[in-house]
Design a protein around this motif. Sequence first.
Motif, mmCIF file in Angstrom:
data_model
loop_
_atom_site.group_PDB
_atom_site.id
_atom_site.type_symbol
_atom_site.label_atom_id
_atom_site.label_comp_id
_atom_site.label_asym_id
_atom_site.label_seq_id
_atom_site.Cartn_x
_atom_site.Cartn_y
_atom_site.Cartn_z
ATOM 1 N N TRP A 265 -2.066 43.211 74.599
ATOM 2 C CA TRP A 265 -1.195 43.878 73.634
ATOM 3 C C TRP A 265 -0.841 42.988 72.445
ATOM 4 O O TRP A 265 -0.185 43.431 71.507
ATOM 5 C CB TRP A 265 0.091 44.368 74.291
ATOM 6 C CG TRP A 265 0.900 43.311 75.016
ATOM 7 C CD1 TRP A 265 0.876 43.044 76.348
ATOM 8 C CD2 TRP A 265 1.868 42.415 74.445
ATOM 9 N NE1 TRP A 265 1.755 42.023 76.654
ATOM 10 C CE2 TRP A 265 2.378 41.624 75.502
ATOM 11 C CE3 TRP A 265 2.338 42.206 73.159
ATOM 12 C CZ2 TRP A 265 3.339 40.642 75.317
ATOM 13 C CZ3 TRP A 265 3.298 41.216 72.964
ATOM 14 C CH2 TRP A 265 3.793 40.450 74.033
ATOM 15 N N ARG A 266 -1.292 41.739 72.463
ATOM 16 C CA ARG A 266 -0.943 40.812 71.387
ATOM 17 C C ARG A 266 -1.873 40.979 70.179
ATOM 18 O O ARG A 266 -3.008 41.406 70.324
ATOM 19 C CB ARG A 266 -1.018 39.367 71.877
ATOM 20 C CG ARG A 266 -0.036 39.054 72.999
ATOM 21 C CD ARG A 266 -0.153 37.608 73.415
ATOM 22 N NE ARG A 266 0.698 37.307 74.552
ATOM 23 C CZ ARG A 266 1.975 36.969 74.462
ATOM 24 N NH1 ARG A 266 2.539 36.883 73.261
ATOM 25 N NH2 ARG A 266 2.693 36.715 75.537
ATOM 26 N N VAL A 267 -1.357 40.621 69.010
ATOM 27 C CA VAL A 267 -2.208 40.537 67.832
ATOM 28 C C VAL A 267 -3.250 39.463 68.107
ATOM 29 O O VAL A 267 -2.954 38.424 68.696
ATOM 30 C CB VAL A 267 -1.371 40.190 66.582
ATOM 31 C CG1 VAL A 267 -2.281 39.893 65.403
ATOM 32 C CG2 VAL A 267 -0.417 41.324 66.250
ATOM 33 N N ASP A 268 -4.471 39.699 67.715
ATOM 34 C CA ASP A 268 -5.592 38.820 68.032
ATOM 35 C C ASP A 268 -5.277 37.362 67.688
ATOM 36 O O ASP A 268 -5.121 37.007 66.524
ATOM 37 C CB ASP A 268 -6.832 39.271 67.256
ATOM 38 C CG ASP A 268 -8.098 38.624 67.780
ATOM 39 O OD1 ASP A 268 -8.002 37.621 68.506
ATOM 40 O OD2 ASP A 268 -9.184 39.129 67.449
ATOM 41 N N SER A 269 -5.168 36.528 68.722
ATOM 42 C CA SER A 269 -4.821 35.127 68.506
ATOM 43 C C SER A 269 -5.946 34.351 67.828
ATOM 44 O O SER A 269 -5.731 33.242 67.333
ATOM 45 C CB SER A 269 -4.480 34.465 69.846
ATOM 46 O OG SER A 269 -5.566 34.563 70.739
ATOM 47 N N ARG A 270 -7.161 34.912 67.814
ATOM 48 C CA ARG A 270 -8.275 34.217 67.169
ATOM 49 C C ARG A 270 -8.047 34.055 65.670
ATOM 50 O O ARG A 270 -8.633 33.155 65.042
ATOM 51 C CB ARG A 270 -9.580 34.977 67.426
ATOM 52 C CG ARG A 270 -10.071 34.906 68.863
ATOM 53 C CD ARG A 270 -11.274 35.783 69.086
ATOM 54 N NE ARG A 270 -10.949 37.193 68.884
ATOM 55 C CZ ARG A 270 -11.831 38.167 69.008
ATOM 56 N NH1 ARG A 270 -13.081 37.898 69.312
ATOM 57 N NH2 ARG A 270 -11.466 39.426 68.814
ATOM 58 N N LEU A 271 -7.224 34.901 65.080
ATOM 59 C CA LEU A 271 -6.935 34.771 63.659
ATOM 60 C C LEU A 271 -6.290 33.422 63.357
ATOM 61 O O LEU A 271 -6.519 32.830 62.296
ATOM 62 C CB LEU A 271 -6.015 35.904 63.201
ATOM 63 C CG LEU A 271 -6.587 37.321 63.238
ATOM 64 C CD1 LEU A 271 -5.520 38.339 62.855
ATOM 65 C CD2 LEU A 271 -7.780 37.457 62.300
#
Length: 239
Positions: free
Chosen positions: A13-19
């Motif tokens: 559910w998190r915003v993509d941490s890869r950003l």
Amino acid sequence: MAPKRHDKRDDYWRVDSRLNLMSQSDLRYHLSETNYPSTNGLSKERLLGYAKRVQRGQLCYHQCSDSELQKFVRDRGLRVPGDQFRKKAYIDALEKADLVETFAKFVNLAPELRTLVYGYYLDEFEEQLDCPTQPPLARSCWLARKESLPLFYDRTRLNIKLDVNWASRCLQFDAQVMSFVLGLSDDTWSMVRKLRFETDLDPEGHDGTLVRTMMQRMTIVIVTYKSKESTWGIQSSLP
């Protein structure tokens, strides 16, 4: 105090941490791929903020007309410094307000409208999840929990990973899966509709003969749903 262990069950559910790992040039390219307006000269922090806005599906105010920006600010009761219209100031005020935006009267909406909102929220998640924690929406208040959790488990296929214990000849849950299985109440298990079990056993692999022999002698963990009792039970089929 030891740092809290990262729990991958929360990632869905998190915003993509890869950003956060992207370089400034990568972020600029990523935004250009989404047809975002020119980002030349922007800091990495600013680029990262815009990339997250895109991922959340938030409006790009740079593409709005002056009159639209003025209307948004007026309707939301925002205060913009300065007496004259400056587009950047209006955009900054709106983007800042988006970070703290709340909708306190959500519970006053008709149940049908709330259900639509839950649906839009849940559509952002993948259909198959590995032992997920319950989404934050279900932990916001008792009403949202009561209305959104059945939809969440109805739409989601739970992927259960089983490890092979060759010594005891059985398939077993690892610690994380066991924590998930035992952590759900009977009422929550009754909402689950889709389960997928996954194991590393490969009868067609190089050790196929050994695997087939072990499978014939193995204790298999079975999860069954008892509709009359509205509960899920865990049992073992003895060899």
